[in-house]
Design a protein around this motif. Structure first.
Motif, mmCIF file in Angstrom:
data_model
loop_
_atom_site.group_PDB
_atom_site.id
_atom_site.type_symbol
_atom_site.label_atom_id
_atom_site.label_comp_id
_atom_site.label_asym_id
_atom_site.label_seq_id
_atom_site.Cartn_x
_atom_site.Cartn_y
_atom_site.Cartn_z
ATOM 1 N N PHE A 18 -5.432 -2.968 0.610
ATOM 2 C CA PHE A 18 -6.183 -3.197 1.861
ATOM 3 C C PHE A 18 -6.051 -4.653 2.317
ATOM 4 O O PHE A 18 -7.050 -5.345 2.518
ATOM 5 C CB PHE A 18 -7.662 -2.856 1.691
ATOM 6 C CG PHE A 18 -7.969 -1.398 1.514
ATOM 7 C CD1 PHE A 18 -7.075 -0.422 1.907
ATOM 8 C CD2 PHE A 18 -9.182 -0.996 0.968
ATOM 9 C CE1 PHE A 18 -7.375 0.928 1.756
ATOM 10 C CE2 PHE A 18 -9.499 0.346 0.816
ATOM 11 C CZ PHE A 18 -8.593 1.312 1.204
ATOM 12 N N VAL B 79 -7.790 -5.615 7.219
ATOM 13 C CA VAL B 79 -9.016 -4.891 7.563
ATOM 14 C C VAL B 79 -9.634 -5.539 8.801
ATOM 15 O O VAL B 79 -9.305 -6.692 9.121
ATOM 16 C CB VAL B 79 -10.033 -4.925 6.384
ATOM 17 C CG1 VAL B 79 -9.545 -4.087 5.217
ATOM 18 C CG2 VAL B 79 -10.301 -6.353 5.925
ATOM 19 N N PRO B 80 -10.528 -4.858 9.509
ATOM 20 C CA PRO B 80 -11.038 -3.506 9.253
ATOM 21 C C PRO B 80 -10.031 -2.436 9.662
ATOM 22 O O PRO B 80 -9.164 -2.677 10.501
ATOM 23 C CB PRO B 80 -12.297 -3.441 10.118
ATOM 24 C CG PRO B 80 -11.998 -4.356 11.267
ATOM 25 C CD PRO B 80 -11.186 -5.478 10.690
ATOM 26 N N HIS B 81 -10.167 -1.273 9.064
ATOM 27 C CA HIS B 81 -9.230 -0.189 9.339
ATOM 28 C C HIS B 81 -9.583 0.585 10.608
ATOM 29 O O HIS B 81 -8.798 1.437 11.026
ATOM 30 C CB HIS B 81 -9.159 0.749 8.135
ATOM 31 C CG HIS B 81 -8.497 0.102 6.950
ATOM 32 N ND1 HIS B 81 -9.143 -0.098 5.751
ATOM 33 C CD2 HIS B 81 -7.247 -0.424 6.791
ATOM 34 C CE1 HIS B 81 -8.324 -0.697 4.905
ATOM 35 N NE2 HIS B 81 -7.173 -0.913 5.515
ATOM 36 N N PRO C 184 -13.100 3.880 8.054
ATOM 37 C CA PRO C 184 -13.041 2.815 7.043
ATOM 38 C C PRO C 184 -13.992 3.041 5.880
ATOM 39 O O PRO C 184 -13.696 2.650 4.739
ATOM 40 C CB PRO C 184 -13.389 1.549 7.832
ATOM 41 C CG PRO C 184 -14.104 2.024 9.050
ATOM 42 C CD PRO C 184 -13.529 3.366 9.368
#
Length: 425
Positions: A289, A292-294, A351
């Motif tokens: 990851f 981010v944010p996803h 997310p």
């Protein structure tokens, strides 16, 4: 902007495994999907070409024939070489995943997935290079600007949701202000094809934990290596180096590959430049990851675009496809709601669910990366761990992320407990 002005319900940027999987599942749920790819198919991609049972499960979900007759080379598991030991570990028998892996070139693989998406009703546009998002007054993405065709004609497409699946470069997320996190692991991999009649039809993926050069066999080279038979007379040979290694960014990786291969048996065909097919190509592996944010402002990140490569083993395709399926499920539910807070509440699940599924596991992977970046620890681990098949079967399950989430054997329960208690990244 009214719904009648939308060119699609969802625009997917990038037709790699993550993008095509997302588009396929969206279309199967009845949404209008525009899949934009900057190149033409078939096209080359830097990859090991090996698929674990996690990726096989996703192919089966997409209705793809994975039989040998359909051009796939099956493998039984992983052969690990290190510490003077050669160990063959079969993929575990699980309720949640098939017990076989596959090999296929990305040249064929990505093309196959894109065609499967088109067969589900996706509108695929190739030679469309997406440049930037179209933002509304609130800063939310409501479309994309792009260049189309050889003349680079400017085009604009609109949709209420965008999926960024544009790979490690992440140009679209960057245009949304989402930079990579430098505190997350990243790797560099290089690979090349060689003609190797002796090794091409191997029924195990082969991983080398120790690399040595012919000139100085007592000195360990940085990184880990692989040899994957392609079943067509060739092998895919490559190596990876992680940013926890002191050699990261300071090494000629192409020279490193040829130094290692010079130490392999001559009858494998990898010491002779005449057997090589194509140049040595490299790519980055965004892990754990690292972007981010996803989800933010109308954009969901899928696969490498969101840094979803497994830090334990460098596998990216399975996680690109899994995140693509999840993104599609979330998008379908969100678009069934009214635009505004209700829809945003549904999109926020993406997310949250990614973190729940992978956050603890990727945290453990980050610790693993730091440990194996130290040669003395790697040497000790291979010397003392490799001679113990039971321990190595546990390691295989951990590294490949192959456990049954409920039930399973004692190994599954230990690994699942470890990922639950680890703080999510």
């Amino acid at each position: 902007m009214t719904a009648t002005q939308h060119d699609a319900d969802v625009i997917v940027v990038g037709a790699g495994p993550g993008g095509s999987t997302t588009a396929y599942h969206l279309a199967r749920h009845g949404l209008r999907v525009l899949l934009l790819e900057k190149t033409e198919f078939p096209r080359e991609k830097v990859c090991g070409d090996g698929l674990t049972p996690r990726a096989v499960k996703q192919l089966v979900k997409m209705g793809i024939d994975t039989s040998p007759e359909a051009g796939w080379l099956h493998n039984r598991g992983l052969r690990v070489i290190g510490g003077g030991v050669r160990l063959e570990l079969d993929w575990p028998d699980l309720a949640s995943f098939p017990n076989y892996g596959l090999v296929r070139t990305r040249l064929d693989f990505d093309d196959l997935l894109a065609r499967q998406a088109v067969g589900a009703g996706v509108d695929l546009r190739t030679n469309v290079n997406v440049l930037a998002p179209v933002l509304d007054d609130a800063g939310r993405a409501v479309g994309v600007t792009a260049e189309s065709g050889p003349d680079k004609a400017p085009v604009t497409f609109h949709a209420p949701l965008i999926v960024a699946a544009d790979g490690v470069s992440g140009r679209f997320p960057l245009a949304m202000g989402l930079a990579k996190r430098e505190d997350r692991p990243i790797g560099v991999a290089v690979r090349r094809y060689y003609r190797s009649p002796l090794r091409h039809d191997d029924n195990y993926l082969e991983s080398w934990l120790e690399l040595r050069s012919k000139e100085n066999p007592d000195k360990l080279l940085p990184g880990y290596g692989w040899i994957f038979g392609m079943g067509d007379g060739r092998v895919n040979v490559g190596l990876g180096v992680l940013n926890s290694s002191s050699a990261f960014g300071k090494t000629n990786y192409r020279r490193l590959l040829t130094d290692w291969l010079a130490n392999t048996p001559e009858d494998w065909g990898m010491t002779d430049e005449a057997n090589a097919e194509g140049p040595i190509l490299g790519a980055a592996l965004p892990m754990g990851f690292n972007r981010v944010p996803h989800y933010t402002r109308g954009v969901l990140l899928v696969g490498d675009s969101g840094g979803m490569v497994n830090p334990f083993n460098g596998e990216g395709i399975a996680y690109a496809m899994e995140s693509g399926e999840l993104a599609a499920e979330v998008a379908v539910q969100a678009l069934a709601r009214s635009a505004g807070p209700e829809r945003e509440r549904a999109l926020a699940f993406y997310p949250t669910e990614l973190k729940s599924r992978y956050g603890g596991y990727y945290r453990l992977g980050g610790i693993f990366v730091k440990l194996i970046g130290r040669p003395e620890i790697m040497k000790m681990a291979t010397r003392h761990g490799m001679p113990h098949p039971l321990l190595m079967r546990f390691v295989l399950k951990l590294l490949a992320n192959l456990t049954d989430p409920r039930g399973g054997d004692a190994m599954d329960r230990v690994i699942n407990a470890m990922t639950r208690v680890a703080p999510a990244v």
